[in-house]
Motif scaffolding. Structure first.
Motif, PDB file in Angstrom:
ATOM      1  N   VAL A   1      -6.028   7.044 -12.210  1.00 50.67           N
ATOM      2  CA  VAL A   1      -6.134   6.182 -13.387  1.00 50.67           C
ATOM      3  C   VAL A   1      -4.748   5.804 -13.899  1.00 50.67           C
ATOM      4  O   VAL A   1      -4.446   4.632 -14.154  1.00 50.67           O
ATOM      5  CB  VAL A   1      -6.962   6.860 -14.499  1.00 50.67           C
ATOM      6  CG1 VAL A   1      -6.949   6.007 -15.775  1.00 50.67           C
ATOM      7  CG2 VAL A   1      -8.398   7.084 -14.036  1.00 50.67           C
ATOM      8  N   ARG A   2      -3.867   6.815 -14.054  1.00 53.60           N
ATOM      9  CA  ARG A   2      -2.503   6.530 -14.522  1.00 53.60           C
ATOM     10  C   ARG A   2      -1.758   5.640 -13.525  1.00 53.60           C
ATOM     11  O   ARG A   2      -1.030   4.733 -13.899  1.00 53.60           O
ATOM     12  CB  ARG A   2      -1.734   7.829 -14.751  1.00 53.60           C
ATOM     13  CG  ARG A   2      -2.187   8.626 -15.974  1.00 53.60           C
ATOM     14  CD  ARG A   2      -1.149   9.675 -16.356  1.00 53.60           C
ATOM     15  NE  ARG A   2      -0.938  10.644 -15.292  1.00 53.60           N
ATOM     16  CZ  ARG A   2      -1.621  11.776 -15.158  1.00 53.60           C
ATOM     17  NH1 ARG A   2      -2.590  12.072 -16.029  1.00 53.60           N
ATOM     18  NH2 ARG A   2      -1.366  12.614 -14.172  1.00 53.60           N
ATOM     19  N   ALA A   3      -1.954   5.918 -12.237  1.00 53.30           N
ATOM     20  CA  ALA A   3      -1.284   5.121 -11.209  1.00 53.30           C
ATOM     21  C   ALA A   3      -1.763   3.671 -11.240  1.00 53.30           C
ATOM     22  O   ALA A   3      -0.963   2.740 -11.091  1.00 53.30           O
ATOM     23  CB  ALA A   3      -1.534   5.730  -9.835  1.00 53.30           C
ATOM     24  N   SER A   4      -3.079   3.468 -11.445  1.00 52.59           N
ATOM     25  CA  SER A   4      -3.610   2.100 -11.478  1.00 52.59           C
ATOM     26  C   SER A   4      -3.030   1.319 -12.650  1.00 52.59           C
ATOM     27  O   SER A   4      -2.741   0.121 -12.535  1.00 52.59           O
ATOM     28  CB  SER A   4      -5.138   2.134 -11.559  1.00 52.59           C
ATOM     29  OG  SER A   4      -5.572   2.698 -12.791  1.00 52.59           O
ATOM     30  N   LYS A   5      -2.837   1.994 -13.811  1.00 49.65           N
ATOM     31  CA  LYS A   5      -2.241   1.332 -14.969  1.00 49.65           C
ATOM     32  C   LYS A   5      -0.800   0.927 -14.675  1.00 49.65           C
ATOM     33  O   LYS A   5      -0.356  -0.167 -15.040  1.00 49.65           O
ATOM     34  CB  LYS A   5      -2.291   2.250 -16.188  1.00 49.65           C
ATOM     35  CG  LYS A   5      -3.692   2.459 -16.764  1.00 49.65           C
ATOM     36  CD  LYS A   5      -3.652   3.375 -17.973  1.00 49.65           C
ATOM     37  CE  LYS A   5      -5.052   3.562 -18.556  1.00 49.65           C
ATOM     38  NZ  LYS A   5      -5.039   4.498 -19.718  1.00 49.65           N
ATOM     39  N   LYS A   6      -0.089   1.810 -14.023  1.00 49.21           N
ATOM     40  CA  LYS A   6       1.310   1.524 -13.697  1.00 49.21           C
ATOM     41  C   LYS A   6       1.417   0.378 -12.689  1.00 49.21           C
ATOM     42  O   LYS A   6       2.346  -0.437 -12.743  1.00 49.21           O
ATOM     43  CB  LYS A   6       1.973   2.783 -13.134  1.00 49.21           C
ATOM     44  CG  LYS A   6       3.475   2.679 -12.973  1.00 49.21           C
ATOM     45  CD  LYS A   6       4.079   4.044 -12.654  1.00 49.21           C
ATOM     46  CE  LYS A   6       5.597   3.967 -12.578  1.00 49.21           C
ATOM     47  NZ  LYS A   6       6.192   5.317 -12.320  1.00 49.21           N
ATOM     48  N   LEU A   7       0.451   0.311 -11.772  1.00 47.53           N
ATOM     49  CA  LEU A   7       0.475  -0.724 -10.734  1.00 47.53           C
ATOM     50  C   LEU A   7      -0.171  -2.033 -11.181  1.00 47.53           C
ATOM     51  O   LEU A   7      -0.040  -3.055 -10.506  1.00 47.53           O
ATOM     52  CB  LEU A   7      -0.245  -0.201  -9.480  1.00 47.53           C
ATOM     53  CG  LEU A   7       0.458   0.948  -8.740  1.00 47.53           C
ATOM     54  CD1 LEU A   7      -0.503   1.621  -7.771  1.00 47.53           C
ATOM     55  CD2 LEU A   7       1.694   0.437  -8.015  1.00 47.53           C
TER      56      LEU A   7
ATOM     57  N   ALA B   1       1.200   9.624  -5.957  1.00 47.77           N
ATOM     58  CA  ALA B   1       1.803  10.958  -5.817  1.00 47.77           C
ATOM     59  C   ALA B   1       2.661  11.293  -7.030  1.00 47.77           C
ATOM     60  O   ALA B   1       2.660  12.435  -7.507  1.00 47.77           O
ATOM     61  CB  ALA B   1       2.644  11.009  -4.540  1.00 47.77           C
ATOM     62  N   GLN B   2       3.386  10.324  -7.552  1.00 49.47           N
ATOM     63  CA  GLN B   2       4.238  10.553  -8.724  1.00 49.47           C
ATOM     64  C   GLN B   2       3.407  10.827  -9.972  1.00 49.47           C
ATOM     65  O   GLN B   2       3.741  11.695 -10.773  1.00 49.47           O
ATOM     66  CB  GLN B   2       5.145   9.344  -8.954  1.00 49.47           C
ATOM     67  CG  GLN B   2       6.213   9.150  -7.892  1.00 49.47           C
ATOM     68  CD  GLN B   2       6.949   7.833  -8.034  1.00 49.47           C
ATOM     69  OE1 GLN B   2       6.478   6.908  -8.716  1.00 49.47           O
ATOM     70  NE2 GLN B   2       8.110   7.728  -7.396  1.00 49.47           N
TER      71      GLN B   2
ATOM     72  N   VAL C   1       0.836  -1.201   0.000  1.00 47.63           N
ATOM     73  CA  VAL C   1       0.000   0.000   0.000  1.00 47.63           C
ATOM     74  C   VAL C   1       0.870   1.249   0.000  1.00 47.63           C
ATOM     75  O   VAL C   1       0.552   2.249  -0.643  1.00 47.63           O
ATOM     76  CB  VAL C   1      -0.952  -0.002   1.220  1.00 47.63           C
ATOM     77  CG1 VAL C   1      -1.775   1.277   1.244  1.00 47.63           C
ATOM     78  CG2 VAL C   1      -1.857  -1.220   1.184  1.00 47.63           C
ATOM     79  N   THR C   2       1.985   1.190   0.696  1.00 51.09           N
ATOM     80  CA  THR C   2       2.909   2.330   0.717  1.00 51.09           C
ATOM     81  C   THR C   2       3.391   2.649  -0.692  1.00 51.09           C
ATOM     82  O   THR C   2       3.442   3.816  -1.097  1.00 51.09           O
ATOM     83  CB  THR C   2       4.120   2.012   1.623  1.00 51.09           C
ATOM     84  OG1 THR C   2       3.657   1.740   2.936  1.00 51.09           O
ATOM     85  CG2 THR C   2       5.086   3.182   1.654  1.00 51.09           C
ATOM     86  N   ILE C   3       3.749   1.608  -1.457  1.00 54.30           N
ATOM     87  CA  ILE C   3       4.185   1.805  -2.842  1.00 54.30           C
ATOM     88  C   ILE C   3       3.065   2.438  -3.662  1.00 54.30           C
ATOM     89  O   ILE C   3       3.296   3.332  -4.484  1.00 54.30           O
ATOM     90  CB  ILE C   3       4.627   0.460  -3.456  1.00 54.30           C
ATOM     91  CG1 ILE C   3       5.892  -0.033  -2.764  1.00 54.30           C
ATOM     92  CG2 ILE C   3       4.856   0.598  -4.962  1.00 54.30           C
ATOM     93  CD1 ILE C   3       6.309  -1.434  -3.155  1.00 54.30           C
ATOM     94  N   MET C   4       1.833   1.996  -3.426  1.00 52.96           N
ATOM     95  CA  MET C   4       0.690   2.565  -4.146  1.00 52.96           C
ATOM     96  C   MET C   4       0.574   4.070  -3.903  1.00 52.96           C
ATOM     97  O   MET C   4       0.363   4.854  -4.832  1.00 52.96           O
ATOM     98  CB  MET C   4      -0.611   1.878  -3.705  1.00 52.96           C
ATOM     99  CG  MET C   4      -0.742   0.443  -4.159  1.00 52.96           C
ATOM    100  SD  MET C   4      -2.289  -0.279  -3.565  1.00 52.96           S
ATOM    101  CE  MET C   4      -2.165  -1.928  -4.253  1.00 52.96           C
TER     102      MET C   4
END
Length: 302
Positions: free
Chosen positions: A17-23, A11-12, A3-6
Protein backbone atom coordinates in the motif's frame (compact mmCIF):
# COMPACT_ATOMS: atom_id res chain seq x y z
CA UNK A 1 13.22 -0.92 -15.75
CA UNK A 2 9.82 0.31 -14.54
CA UNK A 3 8.93 -3.02 -12.89
CA UNK A 4 12.43 -3.22 -11.43
CA UNK A 5 11.91 0.16 -9.75
CA UNK A 6 8.59 -1.10 -8.37
CA UNK A 7 10.29 -4.12 -6.76
CA UNK A 8 12.94 -1.90 -5.14
CA UNK A 9 10.33 0.55 -3.79
CA UNK A 10 8.24 -2.31 -2.31
CA UNK A 11 11.38 -3.65 -0.61
CA UNK A 12 12.16 -0.18 0.79
CA UNK A 13 8.61 0.40 2.04
CA UNK A 14 7.94 -3.16 3.25
CA UNK A 15 4.31 -2.71 2.28
CA UNK A 16 2.39 -2.78 -1.01
CA UNK A 17 0.00 0.00 0.00
CA UNK A 18 2.76 2.46 0.96
CA UNK A 19 4.75 1.50 -2.14
CA UNK A 20 1.74 2.04 -4.42
CA UNK A 21 1.25 5.55 -2.97
CA UNK A 22 4.89 6.38 -3.56
CA UNK A 23 4.71 5.04 -7.13
CA UNK A 24 1.39 6.71 -7.90
CA UNK A 25 -0.52 3.53 -8.84
CA UNK A 26 -3.25 1.49 -7.12
CA UNK A 27 -2.32 -1.42 -4.80
CA UNK A 28 -4.18 -4.01 -6.96
CA UNK A 29 -2.30 -2.83 -10.07
CA UNK A 30 1.03 -3.04 -8.27
CA UNK A 31 0.27 -6.52 -6.88
CA UNK A 32 -0.78 -7.75 -10.33
CA UNK A 33 2.38 -6.48 -12.02
CA UNK A 34 4.65 -8.04 -9.38
CA UNK A 35 2.79 -11.34 -9.65
CA UNK A 36 3.21 -11.34 -13.44
CA UNK A 37 6.93 -10.67 -13.03
CA UNK A 38 7.32 -13.53 -10.53
CA UNK A 39 5.44 -15.86 -12.87
CA UNK A 40 7.51 -14.82 -15.88
CA UNK A 41 10.85 -15.45 -14.15
CA UNK A 42 9.59 -18.45 -12.18
CA UNK A 43 10.88 -17.09 -8.86
CA UNK A 44 9.03 -15.78 -5.81
CA UNK A 45 10.49 -12.44 -4.71
CA UNK A 46 8.28 -11.66 -1.70
CA UNK A 47 6.78 -13.50 1.25
CA UNK A 48 3.47 -11.69 1.72
CA UNK A 49 1.43 -11.31 4.92
CA UNK A 50 -1.42 -8.99 5.86
CA UNK A 51 0.87 -6.54 7.66
CA UNK A 52 4.32 -6.90 6.18
CA UNK A 53 6.12 -7.87 2.99
CA UNK A 54 9.47 -9.66 3.33
CA UNK A 55 11.96 -10.41 0.59
CA UNK A 56 12.82 -14.02 -0.13
CA UNK A 57 16.50 -14.96 -0.54
CA UNK A 58 16.06 -14.61 -4.30
CA UNK A 59 14.29 -11.32 -3.77
CA UNK A 60 17.18 -9.92 -1.72
CA UNK A 61 19.64 -10.76 -4.51
CA UNK A 62 17.31 -9.22 -7.09
CA UNK A 63 16.94 -5.95 -5.12
CA UNK A 64 20.67 -5.74 -4.47
CA UNK A 65 21.52 -5.91 -8.17
CA UNK A 66 18.51 -3.86 -9.24
CA UNK A 67 19.51 -1.02 -6.87
CA UNK A 68 22.92 -0.85 -8.54
CA UNK A 69 21.30 -0.72 -11.97
CA UNK A 70 18.97 2.08 -10.92
CA UNK A 71 21.88 4.00 -9.41
CA UNK A 72 23.85 3.67 -12.66
CA UNK A 73 20.86 4.79 -14.70
CA UNK A 74 20.35 7.86 -12.49
CA UNK A 75 24.03 8.73 -12.81
CA UNK A 76 23.78 8.40 -16.60
CA UNK A 77 20.91 10.90 -16.67
CA UNK A 78 22.84 13.24 -14.36
CA UNK A 79 25.85 13.14 -16.66
CA UNK A 80 23.69 13.81 -19.70
CA UNK A 81 21.95 16.78 -18.06
CA UNK A 82 25.26 18.12 -16.80
CA UNK A 83 26.81 17.94 -20.26
CA UNK A 84 23.83 19.79 -21.71
CA UNK A 85 24.29 22.54 -19.11
CA UNK A 86 27.96 22.87 -20.03
CA UNK A 87 27.11 23.22 -23.72
CA UNK A 88 24.28 25.73 -23.26
CA UNK A 89 25.21 27.52 -20.00
CA UNK A 90 25.06 29.32 -17.76
CA UNK A 91 28.00 28.09 -15.71
CA UNK A 92 27.10 27.80 -12.04
CA UNK A 93 29.69 28.56 -9.35
CA UNK A 94 28.95 28.09 -5.64
CA UNK A 95 30.72 29.56 -2.64
CA UNK A 96 30.57 29.23 1.12
CA UNK A 97 29.64 32.19 3.38
CA UNK A 98 32.97 31.48 5.12
CA UNK A 99 34.89 32.29 1.94
CA UNK A 100 37.56 34.94 2.62
CA UNK A 101 36.37 38.50 1.97
CA UNK A 102 39.19 39.07 -0.53
CA UNK A 103 37.56 36.52 -2.84
CA UNK A 104 34.23 38.35 -2.92
CA UNK A 105 35.22 41.12 -5.40
CA UNK A 106 36.47 38.41 -7.75
CA UNK A 107 33.22 36.47 -7.38
CA UNK A 108 31.24 39.66 -7.94
CA UNK A 109 33.07 40.34 -11.22
CA UNK A 110 32.00 36.90 -12.44
CA UNK A 111 28.31 37.63 -11.87
CA UNK A 112 26.20 38.89 -14.83
CA UNK A 113 24.54 41.36 -12.45
CA UNK A 114 27.85 43.23 -12.14
CA UNK A 115 28.02 44.02 -15.87
CA UNK A 116 26.81 47.45 -17.06
CA UNK A 117 23.81 47.59 -19.41
CA UNK A 118 24.82 46.84 -22.97
CA UNK A 119 27.81 44.65 -22.01
CA UNK A 120 27.76 40.94 -22.68
CA UNK A 121 27.04 38.96 -19.49
CA UNK A 122 29.65 36.48 -18.34
CA UNK A 123 27.28 33.51 -18.50
CA UNK A 124 28.10 32.66 -14.88
CA UNK A 125 25.58 32.35 -12.07
CA UNK A 126 26.68 32.47 -8.42
CA UNK A 127 25.06 30.52 -5.58
CA UNK A 128 25.93 30.50 -1.87
CA UNK A 129 25.50 27.60 0.56
CA UNK A 130 27.44 25.80 3.29
CA UNK A 131 30.22 23.49 2.12
CA UNK A 132 28.27 20.28 2.74
CA UNK A 133 25.49 21.53 0.45
CA UNK A 134 27.99 22.76 -2.15
CA UNK A 135 29.63 19.33 -2.34
CA UNK A 136 26.24 17.68 -2.82
CA UNK A 137 25.23 20.16 -5.53
CA UNK A 138 28.51 19.66 -7.42
CA UNK A 139 28.17 15.87 -7.27
CA UNK A 140 24.56 16.12 -8.45
CA UNK A 141 25.51 18.35 -11.37
CA UNK A 142 23.61 21.37 -10.06
CA UNK A 143 26.87 23.36 -9.75
CA UNK A 144 29.86 23.23 -12.08
CA UNK A 145 32.49 24.54 -9.65
CA UNK A 146 32.43 25.58 -5.98
CA UNK A 147 34.58 27.35 -3.41
CA UNK A 148 34.26 25.89 0.09
CA UNK A 149 35.91 25.17 3.42
CA UNK A 150 38.23 22.17 3.65
CA UNK A 151 38.85 19.42 4.26
CA UNK A 152 36.86 18.28 1.23
CA UNK A 153 37.38 14.59 0.54
CA UNK A 154 35.53 12.66 -2.16
CA UNK A 155 37.00 10.36 -4.79
CA UNK A 156 34.70 11.84 -7.44
CA UNK A 157 35.92 15.40 -6.82
CA UNK A 158 38.98 17.28 -8.02
CA UNK A 159 39.98 19.54 -5.10
CA UNK A 160 42.57 22.34 -5.14
CA UNK A 161 43.54 24.38 -2.07
CA UNK A 162 43.51 28.12 -2.82
CA UNK A 163 44.26 29.70 0.56
CA UNK A 164 44.03 29.64 4.32
CA UNK A 165 42.68 32.14 6.80
CA UNK A 166 43.30 32.31 10.53
CA UNK A 167 40.85 33.11 13.31
CA UNK A 168 40.50 36.15 15.52
CA UNK A 169 39.63 35.64 19.17
CA UNK A 170 37.01 38.17 20.30
CA UNK A 171 37.38 38.97 24.01
CA UNK A 172 35.71 41.28 26.53
CA UNK A 173 38.18 44.04 27.47
CA UNK A 174 38.35 42.77 31.05
CA UNK A 175 39.04 39.15 30.05
CA UNK A 176 42.18 37.46 31.40
CA UNK A 177 43.51 37.02 27.84
CA UNK A 178 42.81 40.59 26.67
CA UNK A 179 46.36 41.81 27.39
CA UNK A 180 48.06 39.10 25.34
CA UNK A 181 49.54 39.91 21.93
CA UNK A 182 48.15 36.65 20.54
CA UNK A 183 46.09 33.78 21.94
CA UNK A 184 47.20 30.14 21.68
CA UNK A 185 45.07 27.01 21.49
CA UNK A 186 46.12 26.12 25.06
CA UNK A 187 44.73 29.48 26.26
CA UNK A 188 41.27 28.31 25.18
CA UNK A 189 41.10 25.48 27.71
CA UNK A 190 37.75 25.53 29.61
CA UNK A 191 36.66 28.74 27.90
CA UNK A 192 33.10 29.20 26.65
CA UNK A 193 33.53 29.79 22.92
CA UNK A 194 30.86 30.99 20.51
CA UNK A 195 31.51 29.55 17.06
CA UNK A 196 30.00 28.41 13.77
CA UNK A 197 27.34 25.68 13.80
CA UNK A 198 28.67 22.15 13.25
CA UNK A 199 26.10 21.63 10.46
CA UNK A 200 27.69 24.37 8.31
CA UNK A 201 31.17 22.85 8.09
CA UNK A 202 31.03 19.36 9.69
CA UNK A 203 34.41 18.09 8.43
CA UNK A 204 36.26 21.22 9.52
CA UNK A 205 34.41 21.25 12.85
CA UNK A 206 35.36 17.61 13.48
CA UNK A 207 39.01 18.27 12.61
CA UNK A 208 39.21 21.13 15.11
CA UNK A 209 37.58 19.03 17.84
CA UNK A 210 40.09 16.21 17.29
CA UNK A 211 42.99 18.69 17.33
CA UNK A 212 41.82 20.24 20.61
CA UNK A 213 41.47 16.79 22.16
CA UNK A 214 45.03 15.89 21.04
CA UNK A 215 46.28 18.93 22.99
CA UNK A 216 44.15 18.00 26.04
CA UNK A 217 42.40 21.36 25.58
CA UNK A 218 38.72 21.25 26.50
CA UNK A 219 36.88 24.43 25.59
CA UNK A 220 33.07 24.52 25.67
CA UNK A 221 31.83 25.35 22.17
CA UNK A 222 28.46 27.03 21.72
CA UNK A 223 27.09 27.24 18.19
CA UNK A 224 25.82 30.61 16.89
CA UNK A 225 24.41 31.40 13.46
CA UNK A 226 25.99 34.81 12.85
CA UNK A 227 28.95 37.03 13.66
CA UNK A 228 26.58 39.54 15.24
CA UNK A 229 25.24 36.98 17.72
CA UNK A 230 28.77 35.88 18.63
CA UNK A 231 29.83 39.49 19.27
CA UNK A 232 26.73 40.24 21.35
CA UNK A 233 27.34 37.24 23.60
CA UNK A 234 30.96 38.34 24.02
CA UNK A 235 30.03 41.93 24.85
CA UNK A 236 27.72 40.72 27.62
CA UNK A 237 30.46 38.58 29.14
CA UNK A 238 28.99 35.15 28.37
CA UNK A 239 32.22 33.92 26.78
CA UNK A 240 34.56 34.58 23.88
CA UNK A 241 34.16 34.12 20.12
CA UNK A 242 36.23 32.60 17.32
CA UNK A 243 35.62 34.28 13.97
CA UNK A 244 37.41 34.30 10.60
CA UNK A 245 39.97 37.10 10.69
CA UNK A 246 38.72 38.82 7.55
CA UNK A 247 35.15 38.99 8.86
CA UNK A 248 36.20 41.16 11.83
CA UNK A 249 38.95 43.18 10.13
CA UNK A 250 36.83 46.33 9.92
CA UNK A 251 34.59 45.80 12.96
CA UNK A 252 34.76 48.24 15.85
CA UNK A 253 32.69 46.95 18.75
CA UNK A 254 32.53 48.67 22.12
CA UNK A 255 33.78 46.53 24.98
CA UNK A 256 35.57 43.98 22.78
CA UNK A 257 39.19 43.44 21.72
CA UNK A 258 40.36 41.18 18.90
CA UNK A 259 43.47 39.02 19.18
CA UNK A 260 44.91 36.69 16.54
CA UNK A 261 44.72 32.98 17.28
CA UNK A 262 48.36 31.91 16.96
CA UNK A 263 47.88 28.38 15.67
CA UNK A 264 48.34 27.53 11.99
CA UNK A 265 46.37 24.31 12.30
CA UNK A 266 43.22 26.20 13.33
CA UNK A 267 43.03 28.19 10.12
CA UNK A 268 40.16 27.87 7.64
CA UNK A 269 41.37 26.08 4.52
CA UNK A 270 39.65 27.34 1.37
CA UNK A 271 39.40 24.98 -1.60
CA UNK A 272 38.09 25.04 -5.15
CA UNK A 273 36.45 21.82 -6.31
CA UNK A 274 34.57 20.23 -9.21
CA UNK A 275 33.74 16.78 -10.51
CA UNK A 276 36.73 14.85 -11.86
CA UNK A 277 34.75 13.49 -14.80
CA UNK A 278 33.96 17.05 -15.97
CA UNK A 279 37.52 18.41 -16.01
CA UNK A 280 37.83 18.77 -19.75
CA UNK A 281 36.99 21.20 -22.53
CA UNK A 282 35.41 24.57 -21.88
CA UNK A 283 34.52 23.84 -18.26
CA UNK A 284 38.12 22.94 -17.42
CA UNK A 285 39.27 26.21 -19.02
CA UNK A 286 36.83 28.20 -16.90
CA UNK A 287 37.77 26.36 -13.69
CA UNK A 288 41.50 26.69 -14.33
CA UNK A 289 41.15 30.39 -15.13
CA UNK A 290 39.17 30.90 -11.93
CA UNK A 291 41.80 28.93 -10.00
CA UNK A 292 44.62 31.13 -11.36
CA UNK A 293 42.81 34.28 -10.24
CA UNK A 294 42.16 32.85 -6.78
CA UNK A 295 45.78 31.77 -6.30
CA UNK A 296 46.98 35.20 -7.44
CA UNK A 297 45.26 36.75 -4.42
CA UNK A 298 47.66 34.79 -2.13
CA UNK A 299 45.25 34.36 0.78
CA UNK A 300 47.52 32.99 3.51
CA UNK A 301 46.57 34.50 6.90
CA UNK A 302 47.73 32.56 9.94
Amino acid sequence: MEVTIMIVVIAQEGNFVRASKKLGITPPSLTRRVTLLEQSIGVKLFDRSTRKVDLTAAGRLFVQEASLSISHAERAWDLARFQAQIETGPYRIGYSPYTHNAFLPLLNRLSPASHPPGDEPSGIVLETANTLELVERVLQGRLHVALGVGPIVDRDLWVQRVGQEGFSVCLPRNHRLAQKVAVTAHDLDREMIFWMPRSLQPRFYGRVMRYMASLSVRPVFKEVKSTTHALEFTVHGFGIALLPRSSVAHISYSGIVFKPLADRYLGIEIALFMRRDQRYGKLKEIADGFLSQLLALRIEIN
